[in-house]
Design a protein around this motif. Sequence first.
Motif: not given
Length: 328
Positions: A236-245, A288-290, A305-309
């Motif tokens: 599965r390919l999952v896309r996760i919006p994140t930030t560099l830090p 992680l709240g993502l 969608f999965i995670g902190a929806v």
Amino acid sequence: ADDGVPVCDLSALKGIVEYTPEECTFTALAATPLADITHLLARHGQWLPCDPPLIEAGATIGGTVASGLNGSCRYRFGGIRDFIIGARIVDGSGRVAASGGKVVKNAAGFLLHQAMVGSCGRLGVLAELTFKVFPMAEASATVSMTTRTMGEALEAVAGLQRARFDLDALDVVQAGDAPSGWIVLVRLGGFREALAARLDSLCAALGPAANVRHDEQDAMVWREAREFAWVPDGARLVRIPTTLPIVPRVESLLASGGGRRRYAVAGNVALAAWSGPIDVLDAGLRDLGLVGQLVLGEPLAPGPFIGAVTTNVFADRLRGVLDPDGRF
């Protein structure tokens, strides 16, 4: 459908309705393949700078908008939300709504067409879409630098951002199948006569380990990124919006799944080929709240969608107007 859920088949809703090269705009029906659109634009030296993925896999312009997918060149040019300027939408009551227009300066009224980006079919049926486009770069090149650790790669990315280079794309990818070792990939594009000097400045900033690819080699690097050629069959390919830090914390989670990872758009998008139990990734993203979005692979239930929806009050109110009977 076999499971008793009605399916709306839009596959016949294809074709480019209007294209005005001098105005840098086109209008296409939702099921028009991206391949048809990119080929037409290229004949006039133009392109969609949001760099839409999966062109060779048969992705359509409507599916790209509904999923909200962008490629690595979003780093410089912005996402598909920044290029859609109008749409015709069929709501849950069968009414046709028009939003935006067919010229760039038409921005009056509520931008419903932008709200459709990433909606995954939950607001209505996209029927027709209008976009602005940009001229293609005369020339482009890719500079790569291999680092021993993720930390070194992230330091290089942060340094390039502080230096304010005019970059088209900035990704961090794994160096082969090794558990350690990362490659910083940087793409430059623009006028041919200015590219050599810009490359020299960039290579000086990256140091002697910098490697430059031109022409077909450059194109191949970003074609493989656009088509997700690095994702193994069955994953599965999952896309996760994140930030560099927070990339190091995301990497700790994704590495536990053992699959390949890519951090695109200067670490603002994590792409993970996940072969393990999806509930493990779901739980890790919640911690992680993502939020993660399934891009390829076996479908998820009840949605992509999965995670902190979380509940989106605005989207719920908009859904109540466009689909009061819950058809979508």
